[in-house]
Design an enzyme around this catalytic site. Sequence first.
Site, mmCIF file in Angstrom:
data_model
loop_
_atom_site.group_PDB
_atom_site.id
_atom_site.type_symbol
_atom_site.label_atom_id
_atom_site.label_comp_id
_atom_site.label_asym_id
_atom_site.label_seq_id
_atom_site.Cartn_x
_atom_site.Cartn_y
_atom_site.Cartn_z
ATOM 1 N N HIS A 176 0.806 -1.157 0.116
ATOM 2 C CA HIS A 176 -0.068 -0.011 0.086
ATOM 3 C C HIS A 176 0.958 1.093 -0.106
ATOM 4 O O HIS A 176 2.001 1.310 0.429
ATOM 5 C CB HIS A 176 -1.019 0.101 1.331
ATOM 6 C CG HIS A 176 -2.209 -1.106 1.076
ATOM 7 N ND1 HIS A 176 -3.364 -0.987 2.100
ATOM 8 C CD2 HIS A 176 -2.157 -1.998 -0.009
ATOM 9 C CE1 HIS A 176 -4.004 -2.060 1.660
ATOM 10 N NE2 HIS A 176 -3.442 -2.690 0.336
ATOM 11 N N GLU A 178 1.052 3.914 1.712
ATOM 12 C CA GLU A 178 1.229 4.374 2.938
ATOM 13 C C GLU A 178 2.484 3.844 3.543
ATOM 14 O O GLU A 178 3.482 4.474 4.026
ATOM 15 C CB GLU A 178 -0.041 4.229 4.014
ATOM 16 C CG GLU A 178 -1.359 4.861 3.981
ATOM 17 C CD GLU A 178 -2.285 3.909 3.123
ATOM 18 O OE1 GLU A 178 -3.374 3.934 3.427
ATOM 19 O OE2 GLU A 178 -1.824 3.329 2.120
ATOM 20 N N CYS A 204 -6.523 1.580 5.387
ATOM 21 C CA CYS A 204 -7.102 0.395 5.818
ATOM 22 C C CYS A 204 -6.533 0.401 7.286
ATOM 23 O O CYS A 204 -5.763 1.225 7.783
ATOM 24 C CB CYS A 204 -6.551 -0.884 4.913
ATOM 25 S SG CYS A 204 -4.922 -1.311 4.838
ATOM 26 N N CYS A 207 -2.575 -0.531 7.608
ATOM 27 C CA CYS A 207 -1.973 0.535 7.523
ATOM 28 C C CYS A 207 -2.005 1.512 8.633
ATOM 29 O O CYS A 207 -1.175 2.409 8.957
ATOM 30 C CB CYS A 207 -2.209 1.395 6.070
ATOM 31 S SG CYS A 207 -1.579 0.553 4.571
#
Length: 248
Positions: A176, A178, A204, A207
Amino acid sequence: MNDKKRIPWNKGKKGLQTAWNKGTPTREETKRKLSQANLKDNPGYQALHAWVRKWGGTADYCEMADGTCKGKYEWSNISHKYKRDLNDYQQLCSSHHGKFDNAYRRKEKRADIAHLKAAKVYADLSYATKRKVGSVLVKDGRIIGCGYNGTIAGTDNTCEYIDDNGELKTLPNVIHSELNAIIFSLKSGILLEGSCIYITHSPCYECAKVILQAGITSVIYGEKTKHDDALEYLRKNKVKVRQLDIVI
């Protein structure tokens, strides 16, 4: 009556206008009182203002207008970072306090929009088809890291596959945005404590855990996803979460 010349709020400058760069610094008496205080580092907003009132006394002067203002006087934090710094507080009348805060917020919002747009630029670099997500890490107003969702560097850039039902699914090896931004910064030796992360989409839960563990204290996102639990988790752990509803 005070014979000192009053300094106009907006003299010679548009937007944020401050008194401390116009020859009206915090009074020595105020500094002396505050220097007696004993407060832990990085206190909360309420604790810090209680500390100022305890050691500085009740505000009774407007340092932005040489004491000529009338009305209610208040303690004002100059940097809006709420750190324990004796040069970071002034007494202002409610009128000047409001003008200062409003000007600061306008400047702050412009910066937020710019950083979120930067996250969108990085999102466009993603090879993902289902959703392109970008993240930008900011500390003290400067970008210190960036990332977008994708596979590990040097591997195949394919991010999705079509399952047996004909649906587009994300491959498990996709990282992801992040995490990519955080990893990039840490690999460069950059500390993330007290930083803010701007994300094109809300994070999410996985994260969110990494964001908290990395010491990031603020999350600003554009589009909201289904992960309401992640936002609630961050808020419960005192991470500031805010949606910036703009077209990017």
